[in-house]
Write an enzyme that holds these catalytic residues in place. Structure first.
Site, PDB file in Angstrom:
ATOM      1  N   LYS A 195      19.167  23.201  25.862  1.00 45.95           N
ATOM      2  CA  LYS A 195      17.974  23.864  25.325  1.00 45.95           C
ATOM      3  C   LYS A 195      16.767  23.039  25.752  1.00 45.95           C
ATOM      4  O   LYS A 195      16.662  21.853  25.420  1.00 45.95           O
ATOM      5  CB  LYS A 195      18.054  23.952  23.805  1.00 45.95           C
ATOM      6  CG  LYS A 195      16.770  24.503  23.192  1.00 45.95           C
ATOM      7  CD  LYS A 195      16.931  24.816  21.726  1.00 45.95           C
ATOM      8  CE  LYS A 195      15.620  25.315  21.136  1.00 45.95           C
ATOM      9  NZ  LYS A 195      15.757  25.697  19.734  1.00 45.95           N
ATOM     10  N   LYS A 253      19.129  27.803  27.435  1.00 42.86           N
ATOM     11  CA  LYS A 253      17.949  28.430  26.845  1.00 42.86           C
ATOM     12  C   LYS A 253      16.691  27.718  27.328  1.00 42.86           C
ATOM     13  O   LYS A 253      16.662  26.478  27.275  1.00 42.86           O
ATOM     14  CB  LYS A 253      18.069  28.310  25.326  1.00 42.86           C
ATOM     15  CG  LYS A 253      16.877  28.788  24.550  1.00 42.86           C
ATOM     16  CD  LYS A 253      17.124  28.547  23.087  1.00 42.86           C
ATOM     17  CE  LYS A 253      15.866  28.897  22.312  1.00 42.86           C
ATOM     18  NZ  LYS A 253      16.007  28.697  20.904  1.00 42.86           N
TER      19      LYS A 253
HETATM   20  C1  PBG Z   1      14.536  26.448  16.807  1.00 38.88           C
HETATM   21  C2  PBG Z   1      14.663  27.683  17.609  1.00 38.88           C
HETATM   22  C3  PBG Z   1      13.692  28.146  18.510  1.00 38.88           C
HETATM   23  C4  PBG Z   1      14.171  29.328  19.066  1.00 38.88           C
HETATM   24  C5  PBG Z   1      15.420  29.569  18.504  1.00 38.88           C
HETATM   25  N1  PBG Z   1      15.725  28.535  17.609  1.00 38.88           N
HETATM   26  C6  PBG Z   1      12.345  27.653  18.850  1.00 38.88           C
HETATM   27  C7  PBG Z   1      12.063  26.241  18.887  1.00 38.88           C
HETATM   28  O1  PBG Z   1      12.860  25.420  19.365  1.00 38.88           O
HETATM   29  O2  PBG Z   1      10.985  25.897  18.402  1.00 38.88           O
HETATM   30  C8  PBG Z   1      13.404  30.142  20.068  1.00 38.88           C
HETATM   31  C9  PBG Z   1      13.910  31.475  20.425  1.00 38.88           C
HETATM   32  C10 PBG Z   1      12.916  32.359  21.078  1.00 38.88           C
HETATM   33  O3  PBG Z   1      11.823  31.937  21.526  1.00 38.88           O
HETATM   34  O4  PBG Z   1      13.211  33.552  21.166  1.00 38.88           O
HETATM   35  N2  PBG Z   1      15.648  25.950  16.189  1.00 38.88           N
END
Ligand code: PBG
Length: 328
Positions: A195, A253
């Site tokens: 991620k 991601k």
């Molecule tokens: C945080 C989380 C995020 C997303 C999913 N879980 C955002 C972040 O890391 O601040 C983003 C998903 C999206 O943008 O569709 N645990």
């Protein structure tokens, strides 16, 4: 004379379908849904048109409508009221919290759906971080014990797959151990393995009001735990750890800007690869389509197909319902 004429295999719709190397099916899609406490709430997210925050009564109807279209996998994200947030995100493992209640209702009404959770502190954290903030830093190991508690509560509520999205070190192993000790050896883990600290999460943070808060003592971004977009070999390291720690899926991601990483993990691991086509990726295409600059019905399936072609078995995407509607 020209012996090789690739166009012969593109001559008709039937032949093109026959030689298609990648097929995208609605079974590959997971639909993210934002949920909040209350009744009769269906609130559109301004930076992600066509997506809503749902209360439990209406999310049940929405899931029913999706199931009728053949879409049966969902990932739920909670929008938590500010007064329930604190520095350790303790509402996340409160047994009676609305997120767990909604999951119980969904699995009761639709036992055949695949329900995926979010395991991270940020929706519940008054600091807007995925870990506990201590003296301006993220306390990795104390965060793990909170993630374990959340994981057990979510498994009890009936989630089929848990999705740790926090990027703390050791979280998959810690969750696996806690789940197994509590008798939830069948609850799977879809790890957000690679991620990245991406600028594409904006609409999601708007939807949940979960961005890091503006305070000199709070890290202003998530770069000390989410990955640097420059790095590829590090994705292998993260995936290695997730495999050893007992993950059932490896996720990349965001998706489109990271197709090379999806491909890399697909080539190197035997676990199914998931890709999260995140909010900012969808928002760009929705905005251009609304302006009439792109044709949504064409660009949307092409986008999802490219993620599938790169190697993803499962794609988390806000386009899932539209895809199901247009490609039944
Ligand atoms: C945080 C989380 C995020 C997303 C999913 N879980 C955002 C972040 O890391 O601040 C983003 C998903 C999206 O943008 O569709 N645990």
């Amino acid at each position: 004379m020209m012996l090789e004429r690739p166009r012969r295999n593109r001559k008709s719709f039937g032949i093109r379908q026959m030689v298609q190397e990648t097929k995208l099916h609605v079974d590959n899609l997971i639909y993210p849904l934002f949920v909040e406490d209350g009744n009769k709430i269906k609130e559109e997210i301004p930076s992600l048109p066509g997506n809503f925050r749902w209360s439990s009564d209406l999310v049940l109807d929405e899931i029913g409508a999706c199931m009728d279209l053949g879409l049966k996998s969902f990932v739920l994200f909670p929008k938590v009221a500010n007064h329930l947030k604190n520095r350790e995100g303790t509402y996340g493992y409160k047994k009676s919290n609305f997120y767990l209640e909604i999951a119980r209702k969904i699995k009761h009404k639709f036992p055949d759906c695949v329900l995926i959770s979010d395991v991270a502190l940020d929706p519940y954290s008054s600091d807007g971080h995925d870990g506990i903030v201590e003296n301006g830093r993220i306390d990795n190991d104390r965060t793990l014990s909170l993630l374990q508690k959340m994981a057990i509560r979510q498994a009890e509520a009936g989630f089929d797959i848990l999705g740790p999205s926090d990027m703390m070190d050791g979280r998959v192993g810690a969750m696996r151990e806690a789940l197994d000790e509590s008798g939830f050896c069948e609850t799977a883990i879809m790890s957000y393995s690679a991620k990245y600290a991406s600028a594409l999460y904006g609409p999601f943070r708007d939807a949940l009001d979960s961005a890091p808060v503006d305070d000199a003592n709070i890290p202003k971004d998530k770069k000390s735990y989410q990955m640097d977009p420059s790095n590829k070999i590090e994705a292998l390291r993260e995936a290695d750890l997730d495999v050893v720690e007992g993950a059932d899926f490896l996720m990349v991601k965001p998706a489109l800007h990271y197709l090379d990483i999806i491909h890399l993990l697909k080539e190197n691991y035997n676990l199914p690869i998931a890709a999260y086509h995140v909010s900012g990726e969808c928002a760009m295409l929705i905005a251009a389509s609304q302006k009439g600059w792109l044709n949504y019905e064409l660009v949307m399936p092409e986008t999802l197909l490219s993620i599938r072609r790169a190697g993803a078995s499962a794609i988390l995407t806000y386009f899932a319902k539209d895809y199901a509607r247009l490609h039944r």
